[in-house]
Design a protein around this motif. Structure first.
Motif, PDB file in Angstrom:
ATOM      1  N   GLN B   3      -0.467  -6.615   7.050  1.00 34.45           N
ATOM      2  CA  GLN B   3      -0.262  -7.396   5.834  1.00 34.45           C
ATOM      3  C   GLN B   3      -1.595  -7.397   5.117  1.00 34.45           C
ATOM      4  O   GLN B   3      -2.509  -8.118   5.488  1.00 34.45           O
ATOM      5  CB  GLN B   3       0.177  -8.819   6.230  1.00 34.45           C
ATOM      6  N   SER B  37       9.447  -5.080  -4.672  1.00 30.21           N
ATOM      7  CA  SER B  37       8.381  -4.425  -3.915  1.00 30.21           C
ATOM      8  C   SER B  37       7.990  -5.186  -2.668  1.00 30.21           C
ATOM      9  O   SER B  37       7.115  -4.760  -1.927  1.00 30.21           O
ATOM     10  CB  SER B  37       7.145  -4.259  -4.807  1.00 30.21           C
ATOM     11  N   GLY B  38       8.653  -6.333  -2.440  1.00 30.23           N
ATOM     12  CA  GLY B  38       8.364  -7.085  -1.227  1.00 30.23           C
ATOM     13  C   GLY B  38       7.075  -7.869  -1.292  1.00 30.23           C
ATOM     14  O   GLY B  38       6.537  -8.266  -0.268  1.00 30.23           O
ATOM     15  N   ALA B  39       6.544  -8.091  -2.489  1.00 33.64           N
ATOM     16  CA  ALA B  39       5.293  -8.858  -2.598  1.00 33.64           C
ATOM     17  C   ALA B  39       5.609 -10.337  -2.426  1.00 33.64           C
ATOM     18  O   ALA B  39       6.535 -10.858  -3.024  1.00 33.64           O
ATOM     19  CB  ALA B  39       4.663  -8.604  -3.968  1.00 33.64           C
ATOM     20  N   LEU B  77      -0.171  -5.290  -8.524  1.00 36.08           N
ATOM     21  CA  LEU B  77       0.639  -5.337  -7.302  1.00 36.08           C
ATOM     22  C   LEU B  77       0.713  -3.959  -6.657  1.00 36.08           C
ATOM     23  O   LEU B  77       0.663  -3.827  -5.433  1.00 36.08           O
ATOM     24  CB  LEU B  77       2.045  -5.853  -7.627  1.00 36.08           C
ATOM     25  N   ARG B  78       0.801  -2.923  -7.511  1.00 34.91           N
ATOM     26  CA  ARG B  78       0.860  -1.571  -6.954  1.00 34.91           C
ATOM     27  C   ARG B  78      -0.408  -1.249  -6.192  1.00 34.91           C
ATOM     28  O   ARG B  78      -0.379  -0.625  -5.134  1.00 34.91           O
ATOM     29  CB  ARG B  78       1.059  -0.543  -8.075  1.00 34.91           C
ATOM     30  N   PHE B  82       2.012  -2.935  -3.036  1.00 34.16           N
ATOM     31  CA  PHE B  82       3.381  -3.396  -3.260  1.00 34.16           C
ATOM     32  C   PHE B  82       3.954  -2.530  -4.370  1.00 34.16           C
ATOM     33  O   PHE B  82       3.831  -2.824  -5.543  1.00 34.16           O
ATOM     34  CB  PHE B  82       3.399  -4.882  -3.656  1.00 34.16           C
TER      35      PHE B  82
END
Lengths: 259, 311
Positions: B3, B37-39, B77-78, B82
């Motif tokens: 993580q 994206s699962g963020a 985020l990318r 994510f």
């Protein structure tokens, strides 16, 4: 007012053939016209040549004020006046000339999306560089824009135009960008166009469409216009398929000076 | 797979209503992308705080950095791995940029007009909603501030110089928006998402633009009626709401990046080894004198090996 005229022409002039006396108006080429207007004008000229519709290019200092929408270029066909590429494409379509009729719905959606990408990124970047970059505005844009007029009108008009464009840039969120960020946006846009074009001759393979005309208008103008720095042209030159695309259209549609 | 974000991420958004997690297009875009994206972001609505006037919404806070604007937040985020666009080809990435530009140029003016400039909608829906979620005395300021910003944006983008009047452009912006909706409907077809079976950033953008038009209880909206006729677009919104925003179902896992890489590598290596072995066996068979070749032409080889001529 301009919108009503466009609607009028749909209902009344669809049947009339394209006259020989059709004219396209733009600002003075040598001294006055700016990058963004030159690009828009070239896009329309390319489109009309691709359709095989002859048009005479006339340069007038007050072209911007003659235009029904205030935007360059505009064409005068018969007794109709139409400005900007979008309405002009619709106008020629009403007269039976279209480059995108054979496209399927999904392809047409893609074509329109990529045209908006060019408007959203390339045209906005051109406007930014012309009017929001102080060096370019002072050395090139303001002098050129005001060249037909004498003082003090020249100063007033130039600063008024600059103020208008800067307001627009702020409204669309470009006001806070740096020049470097704008160049980066142009690169990304060109990368997307380059990806989409691939190794094909035109964006929808064998036949050019209004998208090809629009992309050509902007890229060719940027490549051939002298600005305060060559950075913008250099960014485009790094995509070789875009360069050969421009060369191909120039050779196919602009080399012979018969029209 | 670790993580990688030690610092928690907080997202400041406008609150939700009408069955949506947020009524605000940009906030919806970012929230949808975070889900895709699962963020893990904590959503904190700015409703009833002074941030309704002072903050730029949406805003992502992570450690020391504050990121604004959906495009920048998605890029951020990318970079934190994510990435809902991981599986897209370069061409699909280019298409994403183009369609987002289409939304921005053709749909946004009508969206702003519907909520902030149309007198009936503004008086009956938008102003009461935003006023009720702003603390006193901001409830007098926030709606009109946003309405003015919306009007000037529409006029600057679409208005005809030198007299900027909204009535001249109204017809055009709505016909552009309806055409844009039609184009999106053609492009989506019968699929669940725009690029295959998993949602990407384009899906987040389209969802953010369409959902408020679809779900808001607007007293008068030709745009809403037009959208409701495009069944695949409304199903698109309902599907995302059901799959990613319903409180009783857990979200589907996002595309997992690292393990897919490793597995794909291993698989490719195995396949290559196998095909090398097969080629060698085949060559041995061909060159041995008692076997005649079945085919005169050599098989195309995956690995670069010289083709043996048939005996």
């Amino acid at each position: 007012a301009g919108l009503h005229r466009v609607f009028d022409l749909f209902t009344s002039t669809a049947a009339e053939p394209w006259p020989e006396s059709a004219t396209l108006y733009q600002p003075l080429k040598e001294d006055q016209i700016l990058l963004s207007d030159c690009a828009s004008s070239l896009a329309v000229q390319a489109y009309l040549r691709m359709c095989g519709l002859p048009v005479q290019v006339v340069c007038k200092a007050n072209a911007e004020y003659m235009s029904p929408s205030g935007k360059i270029p505009f064409i005068h066909v018969g007794n109709q006046v139409v400005s900007e590429l979008g309405p002009i494409v619709q106008f020629t379509k009403a007269k039976g000339n279209s480059l995108s009729d054979s496209l399927e719905d999904v392809q047409r959606a893609e074509m329109k999306a990529y045209m908006e990408l060019v408007n959203n990124m390339l045209l906005t970047a051109e406007l930014y560089i012309q009017w929001c970059d102080d060096a370019t505005a002072a050395e090139i844009s303001r002098p050129r824009y005001s060249s037909p007029y004498s003082w003090p009108l020249s100063k007033i008009l130039a600063y008024q135009k600059q103020w208008e464009v800067r307001r627009k840039m702020n409204a669309v969120g470009w006001g806070g960008k740096t020049l470097e960020q704008v160049y980066e946006d142009v690169s990304q846009c060109c990368q997307a166009l380059s990806q989409r074009l691939g190794t094909q001759p035109y964006f929808f393979n064998k036949q050019p469409t209004e998208l090809d005309a629009l992309v050509f208008g902007h890229l060719f103008t940027i490549l051939t216009t002298r600005l305060t720095s060559t950075e913008l042209a250099e960014r485009i030159k790094s995509y070789s398929n875009l360069l050969s695309f421009c060369r191909r259209i120039e050779q196919t549609y602009f080399e012979d000076k018969s029209s | 797979m670790d993580q990688n974000m030690a610092a928690a991420m907080e997202l400041r958004c406008w609150g939700g209503d009408w069955g949506l997690p947020s009524v605000h297009t940009e906030s919806l875009i970012v929230q949808a992308y975070a889900k895709f994206s699962g963020a893990k972001v904590t959503v904190s609505p700015v409703d009833w705080t002074w941030k309704t006037l002072t903050a730029t919404v949406p805003e992502l806070l992570c450690g020391d950095s504050a990121v604004q604007e959906p495009i920048n937040i998605l890029n951020f985020l990318r970079k934190q791995r994510f990435n809902a666009d991981y599986e897209l080809t370069a061409r699909q990435g280019a298409d994403t940029m183009a369609y987002i530009a289409l939304l921005e140029e053709k749909l946004r003016p009508a969206l702003l007009h519907t909520f902030w400039v149309d007198a009936e909608n503004y008086a009956n829906l938008t102003r009461p909603w935003f006023a009720s979620r702003s603390p006193f005395p901001l409830n007098f300021l926030v709606p009109s501030h946003r309405a003015n910003a919306a009007l000037s944006r529409i006029l600057l983008m679409k208005g005809e110089a030198p007299l900027h009047r909204i009535t001249e452009v109204e017809g055009k912006i709505y016909s552009d928006a309806k055409e844009c909706l039609n184009l999106l409907s053609f492009r989506l077809g019968m699929e669940n998402y725009f690029f295959g079976s998993l949602p990407t950033s384009l899906d987040a953008f389209v969802f953010g633009y369409l959902a408020p038009i679809y779900k808001a209880s607007l007293p008068s909206s030709p745009l809403q009626s037009h959208l409701r006729q495009l069944g695949n677009l409304t199903s698109f919104c309902d599907n995302i709401l059901a799959v990613y925003f319903s409180s009783d179902r857990p979200c589907p896992p996002p595309p997992v990046q690292e393990t897919m890489d490793a597995n794909l590598q291993k698989l490719t290596q195995l396949v290559n080894k196998e095909s090398n072995l097969i080629e060698k066996m085949d060559d041995n068979l061909r060159s041995s004198p008692q076997h005649k070749p079945h085919r005169p032409d050599p098989k195309p080889s995956l690995a670069s090996e010289q083709n043996s001529t048939p005996a």
